[in-house]
Write an enzyme that holds these catalytic residues in place. Structure first.
Site, mmCIF file in Angstrom:
data_model
loop_
_atom_site.group_PDB
_atom_site.id
_atom_site.type_symbol
_atom_site.label_atom_id
_atom_site.label_comp_id
_atom_site.label_asym_id
_atom_site.label_seq_id
_atom_site.Cartn_x
_atom_site.Cartn_y
_atom_site.Cartn_z
ATOM 1 N N ASP A 1 0.860 -1.183 0.000
ATOM 2 C CA ASP A 1 0.000 0.000 0.000
ATOM 3 C C ASP A 1 0.890 1.224 0.000
ATOM 4 O OD1 ASP A 1 -3.248 0.242 1.080
ATOM 5 O OD2 ASP A 1 -2.023 2.067 0.910
ATOM 6 N N VAL B 1 -7.549 -1.575 -4.726
ATOM 7 C CA VAL B 1 -7.476 -0.160 -4.346
ATOM 8 C C VAL B 1 -8.881 0.413 -4.283
ATOM 9 C CG1 VAL B 1 -5.168 0.120 -5.355
ATOM 10 C CG2 VAL B 1 -7.190 0.604 -6.751
ATOM 11 N N THR C 1 -12.126 2.713 -5.066
ATOM 12 C CA THR C 1 -12.758 3.181 -6.304
ATOM 13 C C THR C 1 -13.911 4.112 -5.921
ATOM 14 O OG1 THR C 1 -14.111 1.168 -6.233
ATOM 15 C CG2 THR C 1 -12.198 1.137 -7.686
ATOM 16 N N PRO C 2 -13.580 5.268 -5.351
ATOM 17 C CA PRO C 2 -14.653 6.148 -4.845
ATOM 18 C C PRO C 2 -15.438 6.819 -5.970
ATOM 19 C CG PRO C 2 -12.519 7.234 -4.664
ATOM 20 C CD PRO C 2 -12.247 5.866 -5.210
ATOM 21 N N LEU D 1 -17.648 -9.766 0.761
ATOM 22 C CA LEU D 1 -17.663 -9.754 2.229
ATOM 23 C C LEU D 1 -18.369 -8.500 2.736
ATOM 24 C CD1 LEU D 1 -15.515 -7.504 3.592
ATOM 25 C CD2 LEU D 1 -13.853 -9.103 2.731
ATOM 26 N N ALA D 2 -18.982 -8.615 3.907
ATOM 27 C CA ALA D 2 -19.545 -7.438 4.577
ATOM 28 C C ALA D 2 -18.671 -7.145 5.786
ATOM 29 C CB ALA D 2 -20.983 -7.712 5.004
ATOM 30 N N GLU D 3 -18.508 -5.875 6.105
ATOM 31 C CA GLU D 3 -17.678 -5.527 7.257
ATOM 32 C C GLU D 3 -18.373 -5.988 8.535
ATOM 33 O OE1 GLU D 3 -16.268 -1.446 7.101
ATOM 34 O OE2 GLU D 3 -15.976 -1.665 4.956
ATOM 35 N N ALA E 1 -26.576 -3.190 -5.343
ATOM 36 C CA ALA E 1 -27.749 -2.357 -5.620
ATOM 37 C C ALA E 1 -29.020 -3.047 -5.118
ATOM 38 C CB ALA E 1 -27.835 -2.074 -7.117
ATOM 39 N N CYS F 1 -19.746 1.415 0.290
ATOM 40 C CA CYS F 1 -20.043 0.849 -1.031
ATOM 41 C C CYS F 1 -21.462 1.021 -1.572
ATOM 42 C CB CYS F 1 -19.662 -0.623 -1.038
ATOM 43 S SG CYS F 1 -17.880 -0.822 -0.858
HETATM 44 P P1 NAD Z 1 -9.803 1.053 1.355
HETATM 45 O O1 NAD Z 1 -9.857 2.496 1.093
HETATM 46 O O2 NAD Z 1 -9.967 0.544 2.752
HETATM 47 O O3 NAD Z 1 -8.402 0.451 0.819
HETATM 48 C C1 NAD Z 1 -7.848 0.774 -0.403
HETATM 49 C C2 NAD Z 1 -6.344 0.945 -0.207
HETATM 50 O O4 NAD Z 1 -5.727 1.095 -1.493
HETATM 51 C C3 NAD Z 1 -5.951 2.181 0.601
HETATM 52 O O5 NAD Z 1 -5.245 1.793 1.764
HETATM 53 C C4 NAD Z 1 -5.074 3.000 -0.362
HETATM 54 O O6 NAD Z 1 -3.994 3.652 0.272
HETATM 55 C C5 NAD Z 1 -4.593 1.929 -1.316
HETATM 56 N N1 NAD Z 1 -4.146 2.449 -2.617
HETATM 57 C C6 NAD Z 1 -4.745 3.355 -3.424
HETATM 58 N N2 NAD Z 1 -4.025 3.557 -4.536
HETATM 59 C C7 NAD Z 1 -2.934 2.764 -4.443
HETATM 60 C C8 NAD Z 1 -1.810 2.533 -5.284
HETATM 61 N N3 NAD Z 1 -1.683 3.154 -6.468
HETATM 62 N N4 NAD Z 1 -0.861 1.659 -4.857
HETATM 63 C C9 NAD Z 1 -0.977 1.030 -3.674
HETATM 64 N N5 NAD Z 1 -2.025 1.204 -2.837
HETATM 65 C C10 NAD Z 1 -2.993 2.061 -3.219
HETATM 66 O O7 NAD Z 1 -10.879 0.383 0.395
HETATM 67 P P2 NAD Z 1 -11.682 -0.984 0.627
HETATM 68 O O8 NAD Z 1 -12.834 -0.752 1.533
HETATM 69 O O9 NAD Z 1 -10.726 -2.069 0.925
HETATM 70 O O10 NAD Z 1 -12.280 -1.204 -0.837
HETATM 71 C C11 NAD Z 1 -11.455 -1.546 -1.918
HETATM 72 C C12 NAD Z 1 -12.333 -1.952 -3.087
HETATM 73 O O11 NAD Z 1 -13.088 -3.111 -2.710
HETATM 74 C C13 NAD Z 1 -13.357 -0.911 -3.496
HETATM 75 O O12 NAD Z 1 -13.526 -0.979 -4.895
HETATM 76 C C14 NAD Z 1 -14.646 -1.370 -2.810
HETATM 77 O O13 NAD Z 1 -15.788 -0.968 -3.524
HETATM 78 C C15 NAD Z 1 -14.493 -2.872 -2.862
HETATM 79 N N6 NAD Z 1 -15.196 -3.592 -1.782
HETATM 80 C C16 NAD Z 1 -15.164 -3.129 -0.491
HETATM 81 C C17 NAD Z 1 -15.783 -3.865 0.528
HETATM 82 C C18 NAD Z 1 -15.781 -3.389 1.962
HETATM 83 O O14 NAD Z 1 -16.418 -4.029 2.781
HETATM 84 N N7 NAD Z 1 -15.104 -2.324 2.324
HETATM 85 C C19 NAD Z 1 -16.404 -5.086 0.227
HETATM 86 C C20 NAD Z 1 -16.391 -5.537 -1.098
HETATM 87 C C21 NAD Z 1 -15.785 -4.781 -2.094
HETATM 88 C C1 UGA Z 2 -22.194 -4.638 1.790
HETATM 89 C C2 UGA Z 2 -22.650 -5.990 1.226
HETATM 90 O O1 UGA Z 2 -23.483 -6.633 2.207
HETATM 91 C C3 UGA Z 2 -21.458 -6.882 0.904
HETATM 92 O O2 UGA Z 2 -21.909 -8.078 0.296
HETATM 93 C C4 UGA Z 2 -20.538 -6.134 -0.067
HETATM 94 O O3 UGA Z 2 -19.393 -6.907 -0.342
HETATM 95 C C5 UGA Z 2 -20.115 -4.819 0.557
HETATM 96 O O4 UGA Z 2 -21.297 -4.036 0.867
HETATM 97 C C6 UGA Z 2 -19.299 -3.968 -0.356
HETATM 98 O O5 UGA Z 2 -19.296 -4.144 -1.546
HETATM 99 O O6 UGA Z 2 -18.673 -3.087 0.241
HETATM 100 P P1 UGA Z 2 -21.333 -3.747 4.139
HETATM 101 O O7 UGA Z 2 -21.628 -2.414 3.548
HETATM 102 O O8 UGA Z 2 -20.001 -3.970 4.745
HETATM 103 O O9 UGA Z 2 -21.521 -4.892 3.013
HETATM 104 O O10 UGA Z 2 -22.416 -4.088 5.273
HETATM 105 P P2 UGA Z 2 -23.963 -4.531 5.203
HETATM 106 O O11 UGA Z 2 -24.171 -5.571 6.215
HETATM 107 O O12 UGA Z 2 -24.409 -4.820 3.835
HETATM 108 O O13 UGA Z 2 -24.697 -3.219 5.719
HETATM 109 C C7 UGA Z 2 -24.752 -2.046 4.919
HETATM 110 C C8 UGA Z 2 -25.660 -1.024 5.581
HETATM 111 O O14 UGA Z 2 -27.018 -1.437 5.478
HETATM 112 C C9 UGA Z 2 -25.378 -0.847 7.077
HETATM 113 O O15 UGA Z 2 -25.482 0.520 7.406
HETATM 114 C C10 UGA Z 2 -26.478 -1.644 7.736
HETATM 115 O O16 UGA Z 2 -26.788 -1.223 9.034
HETATM 116 C C11 UGA Z 2 -27.632 -1.383 6.767
HETATM 117 N N1 UGA Z 2 -28.712 -2.381 6.830
HETATM 118 C C12 UGA Z 2 -28.453 -3.682 6.569
HETATM 119 C C13 UGA Z 2 -30.002 -1.963 7.107
HETATM 120 O O17 UGA Z 2 -30.257 -0.773 7.328
HETATM 121 N N2 UGA Z 2 -31.006 -2.901 7.140
HETATM 122 C C14 UGA Z 2 -30.776 -4.213 6.890
HETATM 123 O O18 UGA Z 2 -31.752 -5.008 6.925
HETATM 124 C C15 UGA Z 2 -29.467 -4.619 6.592
#
Ligand code: NAD
Ligand code: UGA
Length: 457
Positions: free
Chosen positions: A33, A86, A88-89, A160-162, A222, A273
Site C-alpha cells: 500500500d 485499491v 474506487t470512490p 464480504l460485509a464488514e 444495488a 459501497c
Molecule cells: P480502502 O480504502 O480501505 O483500501 C484501499 C487501499 O488502497 C488504501 O489503503 C489506499 O492507500 C490503497 N491504494 C490506493 N491507490 C494505491 C496505489 N496506487 N498503490 C498502492 N495502494 C494504493 O478500500 P476498501 O474498503 O478495501 O475497498 C477496496 C475496493 O473493494 C473498493 O472498490 C470497494 O468498492 C471494494 N469492496 C469493499 C468492501 C468493503 O467491505 N469495504 C467489500 C467488497 C468490495
Molecule cells: C455490503 C454488502 O453486504 C457486501 O456483500 C458487499 O461486499 C459490501 O457491501 C461492499 O461491496 O462493500 P457492508 O456495507 O459492509 O456490506 O455491510 P452490510 O451488512 O451490507 O450493511 C450495509 C448497511 O445497510 C449498514 O449501514 C447496515 O446497518 C444497513 N442495513 C443492513 C439496514 O439498514 N437494514 C438491513 O436489513 C441490513
C-alpha cells in the site's frame, strides 16, 4: 509456489489476503500500500481495521507466508498473480462528478504493473468493485507498453460485509470469477479457482465471463440496498397508519420467494459501497442512454437520504422545533455494528443537522471514535466524544441509537434515565432496544415505523 501480490491494504485487501495466506500455505502472499501508516499497523497488533477474528489469522500467517510493506514497484517485479484492491470512490470533480467512479487509483496501479512487471505471464485480478467493461480498459493499458509480459485480466469481486468479513470469507455464498473467453483466460480462471478451492467447495465457485462478473457485483449491492430502501419507505407509511414495520417485515420476509434478510428498517444504510456502487450503476445506465433505468436505481439512494432526514425531523418535531443547547447523545457512529468504519455512516449527516440546530451533540461508539473525530473535524458547533455511555448521558435530553452494537442492549437504562433531564427521549434508529421496558422506566420512546410510546401527549 506462486508469488501472490495484493495492491491495496484496506478493508478488502487485508482480510482477503490473510485468508488466502491461512489456507494456501504453499504460496507467498504480499500486501502493499502507498499508505505507510496503514502498512505499519498491519505489521503491528493494532491492525488498521477492526474486524472480529482478523487479528488471530494475521498473527498466525504474518512472517510465515503473509507480508505487508510499501514497496509497490519492488513487489510487482516478483509477482505471478496481482490482486488489485485499491479504492474506487465516486468522482468529486469534472464530468460525472457525484455519480461516476473515480478510477485514478485503479489506473495508476495498472500503469505501475505495466512498468514494473518482470514475469513472462501475470494474472491481474480485479478485486475492487469496478464499472462493467473496466477490464477492457485495463487490458488496453497493460498491452500498451513494450513489456514482454503477457497479461490475463480476471474479475473476482469481493462480497464480504464488514463486521462479518472472516465468516463471509470462510463460508462465502459464492466466489465469482470472470475470465476472458479464450485459452489464456480459461487458464487464468483455473489458477484463481485453484486458490479458493483450498477451502471453498467447488459448487460455490461460479465462473462467468468478465463482464457478467463485473456487473454482478454492482447489481448485488444495488439489490441489497434496494431492499433496505424499500422497507424504509414502508416504515414511513407504517408511522402514518399504526402498522408495525417489524411485523410487516416478518410477514413479507416469510414468503420464501422474498426471504427474510435485509428487511430491517433503519435510519438509513451506510458504508463505503452501497451509495457509491448504486451511483456508479446509475451513471453507467445514463452513459448507455438508459435514463429510466438510471433514475430507478438513483431513487434507492434518494430514499436513503430521505430516511435519515426523516429521522432527524422526527427528533426536531418532538423537541418543539427547538434543539438549541439541548444535549443529544448519539449511541454509535459506525455505519453498522462490529466495525470501526464510519464511511458514509448516517451518523454523519445526522450530526450535521443536529449541529445546524445548535444542539449539544455527544458521540459514543465502542470502536469508531477515532474515525468519527475525522468525519466531524470540519463541523462547527458543540460536539464532544465519550468513551463511557453513563458519562455521555449526564444532563442529556435525547438519546438517538444509530448503530446496533450488542453492548447497547446490555446498558443499565434505569441508571441512564436517572442521569438525564426529564422528560427523557429515546429515538431508536435501528429498532434495536427493548421499547416496552424503556417506556416502563419512564422514557418517551420513538421507534422507526412503529407507534411511538409517549408519557407526554
Ligand atoms: P480502502 O480504502 O480501505 O483500501 C484501499 C487501499 O488502497 C488504501 O489503503 C489506499 O492507500 C490503497 N491504494 C490506493 N491507490 C494505491 C496505489 N496506487 N498503490 C498502492 N495502494 C494504493 O478500500 P476498501 O474498503 O478495501 O475497498 C477496496 C475496493 O473493494 C473498493 O472498490 C470497494 O468498492 C471494494 N469492496 C469493499 C468492501 C468493503 O467491505 N469495504 C467489500 C467488497 C468490495
Ligand atoms: C455490503 C454488502 O453486504 C457486501 O456483500 C458487499 O461486499 C459490501 O457491501 C461492499 O461491496 O462493500 P457492508 O456495507 O459492509 O456490506 O455491510 P452490510 O451488512 O451490507 O450493511 C450495509 C448497511 O445497510 C449498514 O449501514 C447496515 O446497518 C444497513 N442495513 C443492513 C439496514 O439498514 N437494514 C438491513 O436489513 C441490513
Amino acid at each position: 509456489m506462486s508469488n501472490i501480490l495484493c495492491i491495496g491494504a484496506g478493508y478488502v485487501g487485508g482480510p482477503t489476503m490473510a485468508m488466502i495466506a491461512k489456507f494456501c500455505l504453499e504460496h507467498k502472499i504480499t500486501v502493499v500500500d502507498i499508505n505507510k501508516d496503514r502498512i505499519d499497523r498491519w505489521n503491528s497488533d493494532d491492525l488498521p481495521i477492526y474486524e472480529p477474528g482478523l487479528l488471530e489469522i494475521v498473527k498466525e500467517a504474518r512472517g510465515r507466508n503473509l507480508f505487508f510493506h510499501s514497496d509497490v514497484a519492488g513487489a510487482i517485479k516478483d509477482a505471478d498473480i496481482i490482486f488489485v484492491s485499491v479504492n474506487t470512490p465516486t468522482k468529486t470533480f469534472g464530468e460525472g462528478a457525484g455519480k461516476a467512479a473515480d478510477l485514478q487509483f485503479w489506473e495508476k496501479t495498472s500503469r505501475d504493473i505495466l512498468e514494473n512487471c518482470r514475469k513472462p505471464w501475470v494474472i491481474v485480478v480485479e478485486k475492487s468493485t469496478l464499472p462493467v467493461r473496466t477490464a477492457e480498459a485495463m487490458s488496453k493499458i497493460l498491452e500498451s507498453g513494450k513489456s514482454s509480459t503477457k497479461f490475463s485480466v480476471v474479475s473476482n469481486p469481493e462480497f464480504l460485509a464488514e463486521g462479518s468479513a472472516i465468516k463471509d470469507l470462510t463460508t462465502p455464498d459464492r466466489v465469482l470469477i470472470g475470465g476472458e473467453q479464450n485459452e489464456k483466460g480459461r487458464k487464468a480462471v483455473e489458477q484463481i479457482s485453484e486458490l479458493y478451492s483450498h477451502w471453498v467447495s467447488k459448487d460455490r465457485l461460479l465462473l462467468t465471463n468478465v463482464w457478467s462478473s463485473e456487473l454482478s457485483k454492482l447489481v448485488a449491492n444495488a439489490m441489497l440496498a434496494q431492499r433496505i430502501s424499500s422497507i424504509n419507505s414502508i416504515s414511513a407509511l407504517c408511522e402514518r397508519t399504526e402498522a408495525d414495520i417489524t411485523e410487516v417485515s416478518k410477514a413479507v420476509g416469510m414468503d420464501s420467494r422474498i426471504g427474510t434478510k435485509f428487511l430491517e428498517a433503519s435510519i438509513g444504510f451506510g458504508g463505503s459501497c452501497f451509495r457509491k456502487d448504486i451511483l456508479h450503476l446509475s451513471y453507467l445506465c445514463e452513459f448507455y442512454g438508459l435514463h429510466e433505468v438510471a433514475d430507478y436505481w438513483a431513487s434507492v439512494v434518494r430514499i436513503n437520504e430521505w430516511q435519515t432526514d426523516r429521522f432527524f425531523h422526527k427528533i426536531l418535531l418532538e423537541q418543539f422545533n427547538n434543539l438549541t443547547d439541548k444535549v443529544i447523545v448519539l449511541l454509535g457512529f459506525a455505519f453498522k455494528e462490529n466495525t470501526g468504519d464510519t464511511r458514509d455512516s448516517p451518523a454523519i449527516p445526522l450530526c450535521e443537522k443536529l449541529l445546524g440546530e445548535h444542539a449539544n451533540v455527544r458521540i459514543h461508539d465502542p470502536k469508531a471514535l477515532d474515525n468519527a473525530r475525522i468525519d466531524v473535524k470540519n463541523m462547527e458547533g458543540n460536539l464532544s466524544f465519550y468513551e463511557d455511555v453513563y458519562d455521555a448521558v449526564k444532563g442529556a435530553r435525547v438519546i438517538t441509537l444509530v448503530t446496533h452494537w450488542q453492548e447497547y442492549l446490555e446498558l443499565d437504562f434505569e441508571r441512564i434515565y436517572e442521569k438525564m433531564v426529564k422528560p427523557a427521549f429515546i429515538f431508536d434508529g435501528r429498532n434495536h432496544l427493548d421499547h416496552k421496558k424503556l417506556f416502563q422506566i419512564g422514557f418517551n420512546v420513538f421507534p422507526l415505523g412503529r407507534p411511538p410510546m409517549r408519557h407526554i401527549q
